[in-house]
Design a protein around this motif. Structure first.
Motif, PDB file in Angstrom:
ATOM      1  N   PRO A  67      -6.161 -38.006 -11.280  1.00 33.75           N
ATOM      2  CA  PRO A  67      -6.552 -36.629 -11.590  1.00 33.75           C
ATOM      3  C   PRO A  67      -6.583 -36.381 -13.097  1.00 33.75           C
ATOM      4  O   PRO A  67      -5.791 -36.948 -13.852  1.00 33.75           O
ATOM      5  N   LEU A  68      -7.505 -35.536 -13.498  1.00 30.85           N
ATOM      6  CA  LEU A  68      -7.675 -35.168 -14.900  1.00 30.85           C
ATOM      7  C   LEU A  68      -7.167 -33.744 -15.093  1.00 30.85           C
ATOM      8  O   LEU A  68      -7.517 -32.836 -14.332  1.00 30.85           O
ATOM      9  N   SER A  69      -6.339 -33.537 -16.106  1.00 31.95           N
ATOM     10  CA  SER A  69      -5.780 -32.216 -16.381  1.00 31.95           C
ATOM     11  C   SER A  69      -6.228 -31.726 -17.749  1.00 31.95           C
ATOM     12  O   SER A  69      -6.339 -32.508 -18.698  1.00 31.95           O
ATOM     13  N   ARG A  70      -6.477 -30.445 -17.828  1.00 33.32           N
ATOM     14  CA  ARG A  70      -6.827 -29.819 -19.094  1.00 33.32           C
ATOM     15  C   ARG A  70      -5.553 -29.336 -19.776  1.00 33.32           C
ATOM     16  O   ARG A  70      -4.654 -28.799 -19.127  1.00 33.32           O
ATOM     17  N   ASN A  71      -5.461 -29.545 -21.070  1.00 31.52           N
ATOM     18  CA  ASN A  71      -4.316 -29.064 -21.831  1.00 31.52           C
ATOM     19  C   ASN A  71      -4.289 -27.536 -21.771  1.00 31.52           C
ATOM     20  O   ASN A  71      -5.260 -26.882 -22.163  1.00 31.52           O
ATOM     21  N   PRO A  72      -3.198 -26.927 -21.280  1.00 31.86           N
ATOM     22  CA  PRO A  72      -3.150 -25.464 -21.198  1.00 31.86           C
ATOM     23  C   PRO A  72      -3.339 -24.776 -22.549  1.00 31.86           C
ATOM     24  O   PRO A  72      -3.752 -23.613 -22.598  1.00 31.86           O
ATOM     25  N   ALA A  73      -3.049 -25.490 -23.635  1.00 31.18           N
ATOM     26  CA  ALA A  73      -3.208 -24.897 -24.962  1.00 31.18           C
ATOM     27  C   ALA A  73      -4.644 -24.972 -25.464  1.00 31.18           C
ATOM     28  O   ALA A  73      -4.980 -24.343 -26.471  1.00 31.18           O
ATOM     29  N   SER A  74      -5.489 -25.741 -24.782  1.00 30.42           N
ATOM     30  CA  SER A  74      -6.873 -25.912 -25.224  1.00 30.42           C
ATOM     31  C   SER A  74      -7.750 -24.782 -24.712  1.00 30.42           C
ATOM     32  O   SER A  74      -7.532 -24.244 -23.623  1.00 30.42           O
ATOM     33  N   ARG A  75      -8.752 -24.459 -25.507  1.00 33.87           N
ATOM     34  CA  ARG A  75      -9.716 -23.431 -25.127  1.00 33.87           C
ATOM     35  C   ARG A  75     -11.075 -24.088 -24.939  1.00 33.87           C
ATOM     36  O   ARG A  75     -11.657 -24.613 -25.892  1.00 33.87           O
ATOM     37  N   LEU A  76     -11.560 -24.059 -23.708  1.00 36.70           N
ATOM     38  CA  LEU A  76     -12.850 -24.655 -23.369  1.00 36.70           C
ATOM     39  C   LEU A  76     -13.784 -23.585 -22.822  1.00 36.70           C
ATOM     40  O   LEU A  76     -13.371 -22.729 -22.029  1.00 36.70           O
ATOM     41  N   ALA A  77     -15.029 -23.645 -23.242  1.00 36.14           N
ATOM     42  CA  ALA A  77     -16.058 -22.733 -22.740  1.00 36.14           C
ATOM     43  C   ALA A  77     -17.410 -23.377 -22.998  1.00 36.14           C
ATOM     44  O   ALA A  77     -17.521 -24.322 -23.784  1.00 36.14           O
ATOM     45  N   PHE A  78     -18.434 -22.872 -22.321  1.00 36.26           N
ATOM     46  CA  PHE A  78     -19.769 -23.410 -22.569  1.00 36.26           C
ATOM     47  C   PHE A  78     -20.788 -22.285 -22.606  1.00 36.26           C
ATOM     48  O   PHE A  78     -20.581 -21.200 -22.055  1.00 36.26           O
ATOM     49  N   ILE A  79     -21.904 -22.567 -23.272  1.00 37.05           N
ATOM     50  CA  ILE A  79     -23.051 -21.662 -23.317  1.00 37.05           C
ATOM     51  C   ILE A  79     -24.274 -22.472 -22.909  1.00 37.05           C
ATOM     52  O   ILE A  79     -24.571 -23.509 -23.520  1.00 37.05           O
ATOM     53  N   ALA A  80     -24.967 -22.016 -21.878  1.00 34.33           N
ATOM     54  CA  ALA A  80     -26.157 -22.718 -21.408  1.00 34.33           C
ATOM     55  C   ALA A  80     -27.279 -22.580 -22.432  1.00 34.33           C
ATOM     56  O   ALA A  80     -27.506 -21.503 -22.990  1.00 34.33           O
ATOM     57  N   THR A  81     -27.982 -23.687 -22.668  1.00 35.63           N
ATOM     58  CA  THR A  81     -29.121 -23.681 -23.594  1.00 35.63           C
ATOM     59  C   THR A  81     -30.413 -24.085 -22.901  1.00 35.63           C
ATOM     60  O   THR A  81     -31.469 -24.104 -23.523  1.00 35.63           O
ATOM     61  N   GLY A  82     -30.331 -24.421 -21.612  1.00 34.75           N
ATOM     62  CA  GLY A  82     -31.496 -24.821 -20.838  1.00 34.75           C
ATOM     63  C   GLY A  82     -31.095 -25.034 -19.397  1.00 34.75           C
ATOM     64  O   GLY A  82     -29.941 -24.812 -19.007  1.00 34.75           O
ATOM     65  N   ALA A  83     -32.055 -25.482 -18.573  1.00 36.09           N
ATOM     66  CA  ALA A  83     -31.788 -25.666 -17.147  1.00 36.09           C
ATOM     67  C   ALA A  83     -30.670 -26.665 -16.902  1.00 36.09           C
ATOM     68  O   ALA A  83     -29.842 -26.481 -16.009  1.00 36.09           O
ATOM     69  N   ASP A  84     -30.626 -27.741 -17.670  1.00 32.50           N
ATOM     70  CA  ASP A  84     -29.565 -28.741 -17.519  1.00 32.50           C
ATOM     71  C   ASP A  84     -29.002 -29.134 -18.874  1.00 32.50           C
ATOM     72  O   ASP A  84     -28.667 -30.295 -19.115  1.00 32.50           O
ATOM     73  N   ALA A  85     -28.897 -28.150 -19.757  1.00 28.00           N
ATOM     74  CA  ALA A  85     -28.369 -28.398 -21.101  1.00 28.00           C
ATOM     75  C   ALA A  85     -27.428 -27.266 -21.491  1.00 28.00           C
ATOM     76  O   ALA A  85     -27.608 -26.114 -21.078  1.00 28.00           O
ATOM     77  N   LEU A  86     -26.421 -27.602 -22.270  1.00 29.57           N
ATOM     78  CA  LEU A  86     -25.458 -26.594 -22.700  1.00 29.57           C
ATOM     79  C   LEU A  86     -24.724 -27.066 -23.945  1.00 29.57           C
ATOM     80  O   LEU A  86     -24.770 -28.238 -24.318  1.00 29.57           O
ATOM     81  N   MET A  87     -24.062 -26.116 -24.568  1.00 31.71           N
ATOM     82  CA  MET A  87     -23.123 -26.416 -25.646  1.00 31.71           C
ATOM     83  C   MET A  87     -21.717 -26.243 -25.084  1.00 31.71           C
ATOM     84  O   MET A  87     -21.377 -25.176 -24.567  1.00 31.71           O
ATOM     85  N   LEU A  88     -20.923 -27.298 -25.154  1.00 32.07           N
ATOM     86  CA  LEU A  88     -19.527 -27.236 -24.751  1.00 32.07           C
ATOM     87  C   LEU A  88     -18.680 -27.009 -25.994  1.00 32.07           C
ATOM     88  O   LEU A  88     -18.830 -27.712 -26.998  1.00 32.07           O
ATOM     89  N   PHE A  89     -17.793 -26.031 -25.914  1.00 30.74           N
ATOM     90  CA  PHE A  89     -16.895 -25.733 -27.025  1.00 30.74           C
ATOM     91  C   PHE A  89     -15.472 -26.057 -26.593  1.00 30.74           C
ATOM     92  O   PHE A  89     -15.002 -25.569 -25.564  1.00 30.74           O
ATOM     93  N   ALA A  90     -14.815 -26.886 -27.369  1.00 24.26           N
ATOM     94  CA  ALA A  90     -13.457 -27.311 -27.043  1.00 24.26           C
ATOM     95  C   ALA A  90     -12.615 -27.287 -28.305  1.00 24.26           C
ATOM     96  O   ALA A  90     -12.809 -28.104 -29.213  1.00 24.26           O
ATOM     97  N   ASP A  91     -11.741 -26.309 -28.387  1.00 17.14           N
ATOM     98  CA  ASP A  91     -10.831 -26.178 -29.527  1.00 17.14           C
ATOM     99  C   ASP A  91     -11.562 -26.182 -30.863  1.00 17.14           C
ATOM    100  O   ASP A  91     -11.197 -26.890 -31.809  1.00 17.14           O
ATOM    101  N   GLY A  92     -12.633 -25.397 -30.925  1.00 16.50           N
ATOM    102  CA  GLY A  92     -13.348 -25.228 -32.182  1.00 16.50           C
ATOM    103  C   GLY A  92     -14.369 -26.295 -32.497  1.00 16.50           C
ATOM    104  O   GLY A  92     -14.941 -26.293 -33.593  1.00 16.50           O
ATOM    105  N   VAL A  93     -14.630 -27.201 -31.561  1.00 15.24           N
ATOM    106  CA  VAL A  93     -15.620 -28.259 -31.754  1.00 15.24           C
ATOM    107  C   VAL A  93     -16.738 -28.066 -30.734  1.00 15.24           C
ATOM    108  O   VAL A  93     -16.477 -27.780 -29.562  1.00 15.24           O
ATOM    109  N   CYS A  94     -17.983 -28.219 -31.176  1.00 19.13           N
ATOM    110  CA  CYS A  94     -19.143 -28.044 -30.303  1.00 19.13           C
ATOM    111  C   CYS A  94     -19.716 -29.401 -29.912  1.00 19.13           C
ATOM    112  O   CYS A  94     -19.911 -30.277 -30.760  1.00 19.13           O
ATOM    113  N   PHE A  95     -19.993 -29.556 -28.611  1.00 17.36           N
ATOM    114  CA  PHE A  95     -20.619 -30.772 -28.092  1.00 17.36           C
ATOM    115  C   PHE A  95     -21.901 -30.365 -27.362  1.00 17.36           C
ATOM    116  O   PHE A  95     -21.864 -29.532 -26.451  1.00 17.36           O
ATOM    117  N   ASP A  96     -23.025 -30.948 -27.755  1.00 18.92           N
ATOM    118  CA  ASP A  96     -24.284 -30.700 -27.059  1.00 18.92           C
ATOM    119  C   ASP A  96     -24.379 -31.646 -25.869  1.00 18.92           C
ATOM    120  O   ASP A  96     -24.281 -32.869 -26.022  1.00 18.92           O
TER     121      ASP A  96
END
Length: 383
Positions: free
Chosen positions: A305-334
């Motif tokens: 099992p994979l666990s997320r660090n409770p102190a981490s902040r993760l969110a995403f913003i969709a940029t297309g039908a199957d594309a998004l920007m993932l934000f994890a602790d102040g870093v953006c991943f396309d």
């Protein structure tokens, strides 16, 4: 831990950011997730934010942590409260208290503050700028609710505490373990322990202010503007009074400013990065030994099992039908395709098992490797 006696749709429609709500017996099979001594131990830690508030004959006093064990063991039997911030970052059982509130977007979550109070302990009548669910964990607390407050509300003179100079209760309840009180922003409230070992869990939600948004976004925009972008007026005409700033000049100047701030894609990337910055950025959650892609493939294949660090902040913003920007602790991943689906899963659940096919996806493994080595996620050891 599941909510009961609570209608989410009705709550959002009638109470969220509108008026307080008391929910008796809000959780099925409530069990207090933290003992008083454990909370006191956290307050002694250098890296954990804590405060001790005492009400004395001369008024209210506050001490910032970390607090010495001798100080805590020598406290009086009444009129004090110990507050520890972000306990969910350090105690998984406390982090689990956030799960029932996932109907509110993750980007609004702040932390779980825990208070421990002796008999008659409290922090005084006050109001907050954020939404909060106050869960009674142990003991009893009397809550009083007052009217609406704002920036013009009169406060007592105090260097550390923002206490109301006047407070008139309009409603009052005594909460038992498992009861919960929702208080929206700007509503005056006062909580006082009834008896010893009174523990309250405050699930708080943040909201950026206009000043914060504008100030930080403008700073980001300025970093990308070249110095040679100057005001131009090639159609300048002679004017009757050289001392006047004409409307067309003002319009052109204002347009320069507005154009710089009106790029939706730029704002989205900036806000995701800004909003996902850790609450305590100096806290280092990275593994002592970097995780390798091979280790991640092995963990996925073994269905760990994979666990997320409770102190981490993760969110995403969709940029297309199957594309998004993932934000994890102040870093953006396309992310695109299967990696975008993986990013959504990471944002949706605190703990999950990945399909073994992910082990063969190079882009997904690269994302997981970076998140692991940034301290955002971790696979269980399997020991």
């Amino acid at each position: 831990m599941d909510l009961q006696n609570f209608d989410i749709d009705q709550f959002l429609r009638e109470y969220w950011q509108k008026k307080p709500l008391l929910i008796r017996n809000a959780f099925r099979d409530w069990q207090n997730p933290l003992e008083p001594d454990e909370l006191a131990g956290l307050a002694c830690e250098e890296e954990i934010e804590s405060r001790l508030i005492c009400q004395t004959e001369s008024g209210w006093e506050m001490e910032q942590g970390p607090l010495a064990e001798e100080r805590l063991s020598g406290l009086h039997e009444s009129h004090w409260t110990l507050l520890v911030q972000a306990v969910d970052h350090h105690v998984p059982a406390v982090a689990d208290l956030i799960a029932p509130f996932r109907f509110i977007p993750n980007w609004r979550i702040d932390d779980v503050m825990v208070s421990l109070a002796a008999d008659q302990g409290g922090v005084g009548p006050h109001f907050d700028q954020y939404d909060v669910f106050l869960i009674q964990g142990l003991g009893r607390r009397r809550w009083q609710i007052g009217g609406h407050c704002d920036a013009d509300t009169l406060l007592l003179p105090h260097e550390d505490l923002k206490l109301l100079a006047e407070f008139e209760a309009t409603e009052e309840w005594v909460l038992e373990p498992g009861d919960m009180l929702y208080v929206p922003p700007g509503i005056a409230h006062n909580g006082v322990a009834v008896g010893s070992d009174c523990m309250t869990y405050s699930v708080g939600f943040r909201a950026p202010s206009r000043a914060d948004l504008l100030g930080h976004y403008v700073d980001d925009v300025l970093d990308g503007i070249p110095d040679d972008e100057l005001y131009r007026d090639p159609d300048l005409k002679a004017q009757a009074n050289a001392g006047e700033i004409l409307p067309e000049a003002l319009a052109g100047l204002q347009q320069m400013v507005l154009e710089s701030l009106s790029d939706p894609a730029h704002f989205a990337r900036w806000f995701g990065t800004f909003n996902s910055t850790p609450k305590y950025p100096d806290m280092d959650w990275r593994p002592e030994v970097p995780v390798t892609p091979e280790e991640l493939r092995a963990a996925i294949t073994a269905q760990l099992p994979l666990s997320r660090n409770p102190a981490s902040r993760l969110a995403f913003i969709a940029t297309g039908a199957d594309a998004l920007m993932l934000f994890a602790d102040g870093v953006c991943f396309d992310c695109i395709g299967e990696t975008a689906a993986l990013a959504k899963a990471l944002c949706a659940d605190d703990r999950l098992s990945l399909d073994v096919e992910v082990a063969g996806n190079a882009a997904a493994i690269d994302l997981l490797t970076q998140l692991s080595n940034n301290g955002c996620i971790a696979f269980d050891s399997g020991d």
